[in-house]
Design a protein around this motif. Structure first.
Motif, PDB file in Angstrom:
ATOM      1  N   ILE A 116      13.575  35.553 -80.769  1.00 36.78           N
ATOM      2  CA  ILE A 116      13.836  36.884 -81.315  1.00 36.78           C
ATOM      3  C   ILE A 116      12.595  37.766 -81.226  1.00 36.78           C
ATOM      4  CG2 ILE A 116      14.435  38.160 -83.409  1.00 36.78           C
ATOM      5  CD1 ILE A 116      16.806  36.752 -82.174  1.00 36.78           C
ATOM      6  N   ILE A 117      11.429  37.214 -81.544  1.00 34.71           N
ATOM      7  CA  ILE A 117      10.177  37.981 -81.479  1.00 34.71           C
ATOM      8  C   ILE A 117       9.879  38.404 -80.051  1.00 34.71           C
ATOM      9  CG2 ILE A 117       7.680  37.830 -81.774  1.00 34.71           C
ATOM     10  CD1 ILE A 117       8.231  35.994 -84.191  1.00 34.71           C
ATOM     11  N   ASN A 118      10.033  37.488 -79.092  1.00 40.01           N
ATOM     12  CA  ASN A 118       9.720  37.786 -77.690  1.00 40.01           C
ATOM     13  C   ASN A 118      10.690  38.786 -77.075  1.00 40.01           C
ATOM     14  OD1 ASN A 118       7.449  36.126 -77.445  1.00 40.01           O
ATOM     15  ND2 ASN A 118       8.692  34.320 -77.056  1.00 40.01           N
ATOM     16  N   ILE A 119      11.891  38.877 -77.627  1.00 38.42           N
ATOM     17  CA  ILE A 119      12.900  39.774 -77.041  1.00 38.42           C
ATOM     18  C   ILE A 119      12.957  41.110 -77.770  1.00 38.42           C
ATOM     19  CG2 ILE A 119      15.359  40.089 -76.578  1.00 38.42           C
ATOM     20  CD1 ILE A 119      15.547  37.045 -76.209  1.00 38.42           C
ATOM     21  N   LEU A 126      12.564  43.754 -74.417  1.00 38.69           N
ATOM     22  CA  LEU A 126      13.366  44.976 -74.443  1.00 38.69           C
ATOM     23  C   LEU A 126      12.495  46.219 -74.585  1.00 38.69           C
ATOM     24  CD1 LEU A 126      16.472  43.987 -76.609  1.00 38.69           C
ATOM     25  CD2 LEU A 126      16.277  44.131 -74.123  1.00 38.69           C
ATOM     26  N   ALA A 127      11.460  46.160 -75.420  1.00 37.97           N
ATOM     27  CA  ALA A 127      10.567  47.301 -75.603  1.00 37.97           C
ATOM     28  C   ALA A 127       9.812  47.599 -74.310  1.00 37.97           C
ATOM     29  CB  ALA A 127       9.597  47.038 -76.741  1.00 37.97           C
ATOM     30  N   ARG A 128       9.356  46.565 -73.622  1.00 42.49           N
ATOM     31  CA  ARG A 128       8.639  46.764 -72.359  1.00 42.49           C
ATOM     32  C   ARG A 128       9.571  47.321 -71.287  1.00 42.49           C
ATOM     33  NH1 ARG A 128       4.948  41.215 -72.024  1.00 42.49           N
ATOM     34  NH2 ARG A 128       3.885  41.521 -74.031  1.00 42.49           N
ATOM     35  N   ALA A 129      10.801  46.819 -71.264  1.00 49.79           N
ATOM     36  CA  ALA A 129      11.760  47.318 -70.273  1.00 49.79           C
ATOM     37  C   ALA A 129      12.090  48.780 -70.535  1.00 49.79           C
ATOM     38  CB  ALA A 129      13.024  46.472 -70.317  1.00 49.79           C
ATOM     39  N   ALA A 130      12.294  49.144 -71.804  1.00 53.27           N
ATOM     40  CA  ALA A 130      12.587  50.533 -72.145  1.00 53.27           C
ATOM     41  C   ALA A 130      11.424  51.448 -71.778  1.00 53.27           C
ATOM     42  CB  ALA A 130      12.910  50.646 -73.634  1.00 53.27           C
ATOM     43  N   GLN A 141       7.646  53.295 -80.095  1.00 56.32           N
ATOM     44  CA  GLN A 141       8.842  54.078 -80.393  1.00 56.32           C
ATOM     45  C   GLN A 141      10.105  53.225 -80.379  1.00 56.32           C
ATOM     46  OE1 GLN A 141       8.794  57.184 -77.425  1.00 56.32           O
ATOM     47  NE2 GLN A 141       7.405  58.478 -78.611  1.00 56.32           N
ATOM     48  N   PHE A 142       9.982  52.001 -79.922  1.00 59.68           N
ATOM     49  CA  PHE A 142      11.142  51.102 -79.905  1.00 59.68           C
ATOM     50  C   PHE A 142      11.572  50.809 -81.348  1.00 59.68           C
ATOM     51  CE2 PHE A 142      13.227  46.934 -79.500  1.00 59.68           C
ATOM     52  CZ  PHE A 142      14.114  47.205 -78.461  1.00 59.68           C
ATOM     53  N   PRO A 143      12.872  50.795 -81.620  1.00 58.36           N
ATOM     54  CA  PRO A 143      13.336  50.550 -83.003  1.00 58.36           C
ATOM     55  C   PRO A 143      12.754  49.266 -83.581  1.00 58.36           C
ATOM     56  CG  PRO A 143      15.167  51.190 -81.597  1.00 58.36           C
ATOM     57  CD  PRO A 143      13.996  50.983 -80.683  1.00 58.36           C
ATOM     58  N   MET A 144      12.397  49.319 -84.842  1.00 58.06           N
ATOM     59  CA  MET A 144      11.825  48.163 -85.518  1.00 58.06           C
ATOM     60  C   MET A 144      12.954  47.219 -85.950  1.00 58.06           C
ATOM     61  SD  MET A 144       9.085  48.156 -88.632  1.00 58.06           S
ATOM     62  CE  MET A 144       8.208  46.674 -89.091  1.00 58.06           C
ATOM     63  N   LEU A 145      13.192  46.199 -85.147  1.00 58.32           N
ATOM     64  CA  LEU A 145      14.303  45.283 -85.388  1.00 58.32           C
ATOM     65  C   LEU A 145      13.877  43.999 -86.086  1.00 58.32           C
ATOM     66  CD1 LEU A 145      16.155  45.659 -81.962  1.00 58.32           C
ATOM     67  CD2 LEU A 145      16.623  46.844 -84.113  1.00 58.32           C
ATOM     68  N   ILE A 146      12.597  43.727 -86.126  1.00 56.49           N
ATOM     69  CA  ILE A 146      12.105  42.567 -86.874  1.00 56.49           C
ATOM     70  C   ILE A 146      11.004  43.032 -87.818  1.00 56.49           C
ATOM     71  CG2 ILE A 146      12.709  40.890 -85.096  1.00 56.49           C
ATOM     72  CD1 ILE A 146       9.832  40.845 -84.221  1.00 56.49           C
ATOM     73  N   TYR A 147      10.767  42.235 -88.856  1.00 57.61           N
ATOM     74  CA  TYR A 147       9.824  42.561 -89.931  1.00 57.61           C
ATOM     75  C   TYR A 147      10.256  43.829 -90.663  1.00 57.61           C
ATOM     76  CZ  TYR A 147       7.090  39.606 -86.788  1.00 57.61           C
ATOM     77  OH  TYR A 147       6.678  38.602 -85.948  1.00 57.61           O
ATOM     78  N   ASP A 148      11.529  44.170 -90.600  1.00 59.99           N
ATOM     79  CA  ASP A 148      12.011  45.395 -91.240  1.00 59.99           C
ATOM     80  C   ASP A 148      12.606  45.060 -92.608  1.00 59.99           C
ATOM     81  OD1 ASP A 148      15.391  45.624 -90.740  1.00 59.99           O
ATOM     82  OD2 ASP A 148      14.242  44.072 -89.747  1.00 59.99           O
ATOM     83  N   PRO A 149      12.659  46.015 -93.522  1.00 61.05           N
ATOM     84  CA  PRO A 149      13.167  45.738 -94.880  1.00 61.05           C
ATOM     85  C   PRO A 149      14.660  45.485 -94.942  1.00 61.05           C
ATOM     86  CG  PRO A 149      12.648  48.071 -94.615  1.00 61.05           C
ATOM     87  CD  PRO A 149      12.138  47.382 -93.394  1.00 61.05           C
ATOM     88  N   HIS A 150      15.383  45.707 -93.845  1.00 63.53           N
ATOM     89  CA  HIS A 150      16.824  45.463 -93.834  1.00 63.53           C
ATOM     90  C   HIS A 150      17.174  44.063 -93.313  1.00 63.53           C
ATOM     91  CE1 HIS A 150      17.432  49.656 -94.800  1.00 63.53           C
ATOM     92  NE2 HIS A 150      16.700  50.010 -93.755  1.00 63.53           N
ATOM     93  N   GLY A 151      16.189  43.353 -92.792  1.00 61.82           N
ATOM     94  CA  GLY A 151      16.435  41.990 -92.331  1.00 61.82           C
ATOM     95  C   GLY A 151      17.257  41.898 -91.054  1.00 61.82           C
ATOM     96  N   ILE A 152      17.162  42.914 -90.190  1.00 60.94           N
ATOM     97  CA  ILE A 152      17.970  42.921 -88.971  1.00 60.94           C
ATOM     98  C   ILE A 152      17.606  41.745 -88.066  1.00 60.94           C
ATOM     99  CG2 ILE A 152      18.530  44.221 -86.876  1.00 60.94           C
ATOM    100  CD1 ILE A 152      18.102  46.779 -88.477  1.00 60.94           C
ATOM    101  N   GLY A 153      16.320  41.493 -87.916  1.00 62.39           N
ATOM    102  CA  GLY A 153      15.886  40.385 -87.070  1.00 62.39           C
ATOM    103  C   GLY A 153      16.382  39.042 -87.580  1.00 62.39           C
ATOM    104  N   ILE A 154      16.345  38.859 -88.894  1.00 58.63           N
ATOM    105  CA  ILE A 154      16.834  37.611 -89.484  1.00 58.63           C
ATOM    106  C   ILE A 154      18.326  37.460 -89.231  1.00 58.63           C
ATOM    107  CG2 ILE A 154      17.002  36.250 -91.607  1.00 58.63           C
ATOM    108  CD1 ILE A 154      14.724  37.945 -92.740  1.00 58.63           C
ATOM    109  N   ILE A 155      19.067  38.543 -89.406  1.00 58.53           N
ATOM    110  CA  ILE A 155      20.521  38.499 -89.193  1.00 58.53           C
ATOM    111  C   ILE A 155      20.838  38.175 -87.732  1.00 58.53           C
ATOM    112  CG2 ILE A 155      22.627  39.896 -89.186  1.00 58.53           C
ATOM    113  CD1 ILE A 155      21.503  41.355 -91.641  1.00 58.53           C
ATOM    114  N   MET A 156      20.098  38.775 -86.783  1.00 59.02           N
ATOM    115  CA  MET A 156      20.327  38.480 -85.368  1.00 59.02           C
ATOM    116  C   MET A 156      20.068  37.009 -85.069  1.00 59.02           C
ATOM    117  SD  MET A 156      19.000  41.789 -83.180  1.00 59.02           S
ATOM    118  CE  MET A 156      17.304  41.667 -83.769  1.00 59.02           C
ATOM    119  N   ALA A 157      19.006  36.467 -85.651  1.00 56.00           N
ATOM    120  CA  ALA A 157      18.705  35.052 -85.430  1.00 56.00           C
ATOM    121  C   ALA A 157      19.801  34.159 -86.001  1.00 56.00           C
ATOM    122  CB  ALA A 157      17.355  34.705 -86.060  1.00 56.00           C
ATOM    123  N   TYR A 158      20.277  34.489 -87.186  1.00 51.81           N
ATOM    124  CA  TYR A 158      21.364  33.704 -87.776  1.00 51.81           C
ATOM    125  C   TYR A 158      22.641  33.811 -86.951  1.00 51.81           C
ATOM    126  CZ  TYR A 158      18.885  32.561 -92.087  1.00 51.81           C
ATOM    127  OH  TYR A 158      17.999  32.047 -93.009  1.00 51.81           O
TER     128      TYR A 158
END
Length: 289
Positions: A116-119, A126-130, A141-158
């Motif tokens: 999840i961190i590498n992607i 994804l950030a490098r490709a964009a 400027q890439f959306p903060m999908l991990i380490y965010d207060p909404h837990g998006i990265g955790i949810i994606m991993a689950y």
């Protein structure tokens, strides 16, 4: 004599592990009530539970963990059931397909976090490709999908771990129902997805709910992914409990156990629901026979 003792010998490791688990559980519950004689705490009290549920930082952690566990479990269950339907309706339940589905299940959660961190991180693929495609001016400027207060990265991993679990948990029963009652409905003129929604899915309901409860309890009490992918504030419940446990002031130990007690209480409620559903299913099968 040897044959009579053999079952007990084989059960010895399980009995030992059960005893150790029960000792730890009782000790944790006792300490959550403020009874730690070594620290001079001898009187049972619910003060620590009251403080946990009244302190804003701890209550945010409770709600944060519940939100992550609920969202990831609901989405994983819905996604898993959908893919189950696709596989069953398309007759894609061969051994090779099942092996592919099993792959995310056997991958450790720490490795999943690294994926999840590498992607999805701001330095990830994804950030490098964009950035390379000119979609963003800089990687930050890439959306903060991990380490965010909404837990998006955790949810994606689950989701990556739990959707295959739901598929593997449900697909055997779903394929069996579709192969018998589903085909009968098809022969009577019902369309493929009508059979799935009206026949197959209702008969799999208890199994699907059981799978949901299993992954919900796991996500609520898991430590690795919230630690590696979660925000600094708020912290997930297991992470906060561990930090309170290792706090230099040993009088914080009851707070850690109270947080664990909340996890245990929710897990016990889920286990009770699972038990009631299983008993109902067994009762229905017995009555049919």
């Amino acid at each position: 004599m040897k044959d009579k003792l053999m079952p007990y010998v084989l059960l010895a490791p399980q009995i030992l592990l059960t005893l150790l688990f029960m000792i730890g559980l009782v000790t944790g519950i006792t300490q959550s009530l403020g009874v730690i004689p070594a620290f001079g705490l001898k009187k049972p009290t619910l003060l620590y539970y009251k403080e946990v549920l009244s302190r804003p930082d701890m209550m945010r952690s409770v709600l944060y963990s519940l939100r992550i566990a609920l969202f990831s479990s609901v989405l994983a269950t819905a996604g898993g059931v959908f893919f189950c339907g696709v596989c069953v309706m398309g007759k894609k339940t061969q051994v090779a397909v099942m092996r592919i589905i099993q792959l995310p299940i056997i991958v450790p959660h720490v490795v999943t976090a690294l994926f999840i961190i590498n992607i999805f991180s701001r330095n990830g693929i994804l950030a490098r490709a964009a950035y390379a495609l000119g979609m963003i001016q800089e990687q930050q400027q890439f959306p903060m999908l991990i380490y965010d207060p909404h837990g998006i990265g955790i949810i994606m991993a689950y989701l990556w771990k739990e959707i295959p679990f739901i598929i593997y948990f449900v697909i055997a029963l779903m394929a069996n129902i579709n192969g018998s009652l589903g085909e009968a409905a098809t022969n009577l003129g019902a369309k493929t997805w009508t059979v799935f929604w009206r026949v197959t899915l209702p008969l799999c309901r208890n199994t699907i709910i059981s799978g949901f409860l299993i992954i919900f309890v796991f996500a609520l009490g898991a430590y690795e992914l919230p630690l590696l992918l979660g925000a600094t504030v708020p912290k997930a419940l297991p992470v906060l409990a561990y930090q309170e446990y290792i706090h230099p002031d040993l009088r914080n130990r009851p707070y850690a156990m109270a947080l664990n007690g909340i996890i245990i209480a929710i897990s016990l409620i889920s286990s009770l629901l699972y038990f009631l559903m299983m008993r109902k299913s067994v009762k229905c099968l017995t009555e049919e026979q």
